[in-house]
Design a protein around this motif. Sequence first.
Motif, PDB file in Angstrom:
ATOM      1  N   SER A 147       0.917  -1.142  -0.012  1.00 29.80           N
ATOM      2  CA  SER A 147      -0.146   0.187  -0.057  1.00 29.80           C
ATOM      3  C   SER A 147       0.758   1.166  -0.001  1.00 29.80           C
ATOM      4  O   SER A 147       1.819   1.318   0.527  1.00 29.80           O
ATOM      5  N   GLY A 148       0.291   2.335  -0.594  1.00 34.63           N
ATOM      6  CA  GLY A 148       1.020   3.542  -0.555  1.00 34.63           C
ATOM      7  C   GLY A 148       0.388   4.658  -1.214  1.00 34.63           C
ATOM      8  O   GLY A 148      -0.616   4.561  -1.610  1.00 34.63           O
ATOM      9  N   PRO A 149       0.779   5.975  -1.106  1.00 36.45           N
ATOM     10  CA  PRO A 149       0.164   7.018  -1.464  1.00 36.45           C
ATOM     11  C   PRO A 149       0.256   7.332  -2.977  1.00 36.45           C
ATOM     12  O   PRO A 149       1.094   6.838  -3.771  1.00 36.45           O
ATOM     13  N   TRP A 150      -0.936   7.865  -3.398  1.00 33.29           N
ATOM     14  CA  TRP A 150      -1.099   7.982  -4.900  1.00 33.29           C
ATOM     15  C   TRP A 150      -1.592   9.214  -5.115  1.00 33.29           C
ATOM     16  O   TRP A 150      -2.361   9.839  -4.366  1.00 33.29           O
ATOM     17  N   PRO A 151      -1.194  10.131  -6.129  1.00 31.81           N
ATOM     18  CA  PRO A 151      -0.150   9.751  -7.002  1.00 31.81           C
ATOM     19  C   PRO A 151       1.069  10.260  -6.566  1.00 31.81           C
ATOM     20  O   PRO A 151       1.158  11.085  -5.544  1.00 31.81           O
ATOM     21  N   THR A 152       2.336   9.616  -7.330  1.00 29.67           N
ATOM     22  CA  THR A 152       3.418  10.277  -6.860  1.00 29.67           C
ATOM     23  C   THR A 152       3.930  11.231  -8.009  1.00 29.67           C
ATOM     24  O   THR A 152       3.289  11.234  -9.131  1.00 29.67           O
ATOM     25  N   ASN A 153       4.631  12.032  -7.245  1.00 31.45           N
ATOM     26  CA  ASN A 153       5.392  13.207  -8.106  1.00 31.45           C
ATOM     27  C   ASN A 153       6.662  12.451  -8.764  1.00 31.45           C
ATOM     28  O   ASN A 153       7.042  11.632  -8.350  1.00 31.45           O
ATOM     29  N   ALA A 154       7.133  13.442  -9.859  1.00 29.56           N
ATOM     30  CA  ALA A 154       8.354  12.731 -10.623  1.00 29.56           C
ATOM     31  C   ALA A 154       9.486  12.699  -9.682  1.00 29.56           C
ATOM     32  O   ALA A 154      10.422  11.753  -9.790  1.00 29.56           O
ATOM     33  N   ASN A 155       9.624  13.388  -8.724  1.00 32.47           N
ATOM     34  CA  ASN A 155      10.634  13.272  -7.645  1.00 32.47           C
ATOM     35  C   ASN A 155      10.419  12.326  -6.454  1.00 32.47           C
ATOM     36  O   ASN A 155      11.158  12.507  -5.518  1.00 32.47           O
ATOM     37  N   ASP A 156       9.146  11.861  -6.428  1.00 32.90           N
ATOM     38  CA  ASP A 156       8.579  10.843  -5.518  1.00 32.90           C
ATOM     39  C   ASP A 156       8.838  11.674  -4.063  1.00 32.90           C
ATOM     40  O   ASP A 156       8.590  11.084  -2.873  1.00 32.90           O
ATOM     41  N   LYS A 157       8.277  13.029  -4.216  1.00 32.68           N
ATOM     42  CA  LYS A 157       8.343  13.542  -2.722  1.00 32.68           C
ATOM     43  C   LYS A 157       7.006  14.612  -3.045  1.00 32.68           C
ATOM     44  O   LYS A 157       6.384  14.938  -4.048  1.00 32.68           O
ATOM     45  N   TYR A 158       6.559  15.002  -1.826  1.00 33.28           N
ATOM     46  CA  TYR A 158       5.603  15.876  -1.661  1.00 33.28           C
ATOM     47  C   TYR A 158       5.647  17.104  -0.551  1.00 33.28           C
ATOM     48  O   TYR A 158       6.656  16.982   0.445  1.00 33.28           O
ATOM     49  N   THR A 159       5.370  18.295  -0.940  1.00 37.10           N
ATOM     50  CA  THR A 159       5.648  19.449  -0.195  1.00 37.10           C
ATOM     51  C   THR A 159       4.883  19.586   1.072  1.00 37.10           C
ATOM     52  O   THR A 159       5.050  20.141   2.126  1.00 37.10           O
ATOM     53  N   TYR A 160       3.795  18.996   0.842  1.00 36.46           N
ATOM     54  CA  TYR A 160       2.503  19.134   1.819  1.00 36.46           C
ATOM     55  C   TYR A 160       2.224  20.744   2.008  1.00 36.46           C
ATOM     56  O   TYR A 160       1.472  21.083   3.241  1.00 36.46           O
ATOM     57  N   GLU A 161       2.473  21.467   1.081  1.00 36.59           N
ATOM     58  CA  GLU A 161       2.196  22.744   1.242  1.00 36.59           C
ATOM     59  C   GLU A 161       0.999  23.242  -0.251  1.00 36.59           C
ATOM     60  O   GLU A 161       1.020  22.641  -1.140  1.00 36.59           O
ATOM     61  N   ASN A 162       0.542  24.465  -0.060  1.00 33.58           N
ATOM     62  CA  ASN A 162      -0.110  25.030  -1.265  1.00 33.58           C
ATOM     63  C   ASN A 162       0.954  25.332  -2.273  1.00 33.58           C
ATOM     64  O   ASN A 162       1.842  25.917  -1.846  1.00 33.58           O
ATOM     65  N   MET A 163       0.440  24.943  -3.480  1.00 32.11           N
ATOM     66  CA  MET A 163       1.335  25.272  -4.565  1.00 32.11           C
ATOM     67  C   MET A 163       0.381  26.241  -5.642  1.00 32.11           C
ATOM     68  O   MET A 163      -1.001  25.781  -5.981  1.00 32.11           O
ATOM     69  N   LEU A 164       0.722  27.108  -6.178  1.00 27.24           N
ATOM     70  CA  LEU A 164      -0.190  27.873  -7.073  1.00 27.24           C
ATOM     71  C   LEU A 164      -0.271  27.140  -8.473  1.00 27.24           C
ATOM     72  O   LEU A 164       0.667  26.491  -8.753  1.00 27.24           O
ATOM     73  N   LEU A 165      -1.525  27.242  -9.249  1.00 31.03           N
ATOM     74  CA  LEU A 165      -1.646  26.431 -10.316  1.00 31.03           C
ATOM     75  C   LEU A 165      -0.501  26.630 -11.443  1.00 31.03           C
ATOM     76  O   LEU A 165       0.042  25.760 -12.014  1.00 31.03           O
ATOM     77  N   VAL A 166      -0.181  28.057 -11.568  1.00 33.53           N
ATOM     78  CA  VAL A 166       0.904  28.277 -12.534  1.00 33.53           C
ATOM     79  C   VAL A 166       2.329  27.525 -12.405  1.00 33.53           C
ATOM     80  O   VAL A 166       2.676  26.787 -13.161  1.00 33.53           O
ATOM     81  N   ASP A 167       2.562  27.332 -10.989  1.00 35.66           N
ATOM     82  CA  ASP A 167       3.380  26.687 -10.731  1.00 35.66           C
ATOM     83  C   ASP A 167       3.540  25.026 -10.782  1.00 35.66           C
ATOM     84  O   ASP A 167       4.468  24.460 -11.155  1.00 35.66           O
ATOM     85  N   ALA A 168       2.340  24.562 -10.602  1.00 38.41           N
ATOM     86  CA  ALA A 168       2.235  23.131 -10.576  1.00 38.41           C
ATOM     87  C   ALA A 168       2.281  22.591 -11.957  1.00 38.41           C
ATOM     88  O   ALA A 168       2.629  21.614 -12.236  1.00 38.41           O
TER      89      ALA A 168
END
Length: 463
Positions: free
Chosen positions: A204-225
């Motif tokens: 079992s694991g979190p989904w989806p993963t990002n390309a760097n296999d990391k999460y910031t757990y912070e808000n990200m602005l749409l243009v930056d995402a």
Amino acid sequence: MKKVKSSGRKLLVMLSVIVGIIAVFIAVVCVSLSDKDNEIKIFDKDLKLVATIKENGDIGYAEGYNKHFDEYISVVVDEITTHYSETAGVKYEQANKKFFRYAKEVYTNLDADVLLQIVESYLSSDVADKANFASVVTDVNGRILGLYGKGSEEQAYCLYKTYAGSAIKPLSVYAPAIESGRVHWSSAIKDEPFKTVTYSDGRSGPWPTNANDKYTYENMLLVDALKKSINTVAVKLLSDYSIKKSMSFLESNFSIDLEYEKSLVSQYGEEEVLGNIALGYLYKGVSALDMAGFYQIFANGGMYTKPYAVISVKGEKGISYETEPVTKRVLSAETSKIMVEMLKSVLHDGGTAKDAYVDGLEVAGKSGTSDNYKDNWFVGCTPDYVCSVWHSNIDKRSNIADEIFGEIIGDLPTKESKFPLTMNVALVYYCKVTGLRKGNNCQRAETGYYYKANVPGLCNCGN
């Protein structure tokens, strides 16, 4: 009964031999003429003869052309055959025979210089002879100017359907969500897993993963995402906007085959296809030709014309088929403008496709990869062209499609210097922390593009 004299018999024999020789000669001439009748001439956009083709697949190239043009001619034949099949209601094979029986001349949108630039860029890249490859260049109104494919199998790689990866995100997630008014340039969405799943190996694991296999757990602005191709934001945005609406957008505007995805939704619910739609894992896939067509909506103010190579087909009795492009509005001019500006950021510092940047030229686009770098994409546009580049795996950590794109686009002639403008989009300073309109105390601010009716409220950070 009188006997036939010897001289008479000889005359009859001679006449028989002569008649036989004439019959053989006529047969040979007829076969020769028949073969000649089956030749079809292919012309480029400047009415220059490119090649002659026969039903058996033989291609005879005119001076200055060669096998690099094989795939373009394959697309031409496929386009005409598909048209005959659909309009006459006959099988593809029957339509193909009709084409070779009645067509004499085919006039196309081919620009030889564009096609040869694709070939040159491929041959000078690290992909050459190491991976399967396809690239298509159209103008911003759907005319196929050049295409080239090369690989390990005998097929038209520009028509090969596969996973689009993150190159699908602007089409399936960002554009329709912005069009709906639910989000804007600097909307804030948290970078965190959407859910926990059980993988095929049982863990079992979190989904989806990002390309760097990391999460910031912070808000990200749409243009930056979009710029950084953050998978979590794309999935959460799609879920919030509406999976069914996104599927309808793709299906109704681009005729993308989503029958498999719709069956999954009916059996298991919408979440079952989040990865398919948001992350580019459509079951039936898309081709390099498809993607070049789709991205024209960001280059021309929101209009879509299905890409076409053929201008007209001429038979013995004149024009037997003339392409009548159907153009429809897919996005508002405002959303198209906002999207193309967001996609320009992908090519700058912090973006995923810096090698697609061409100095002095407006370029916008999006990279994409599928698992283990099986598929590697960059699809982009300028005010004059739309170009898709795809290649298969070179090694497990390489996507150089943006580099090849830059080589192709950088050497093509330019006419238009700017993407279309619109009066209803405002350029506004926004706070890089909150995504709201810049207030007096905001320490970090940049400019973004917004519907005039959907500019965010004033930021009060620091107060």
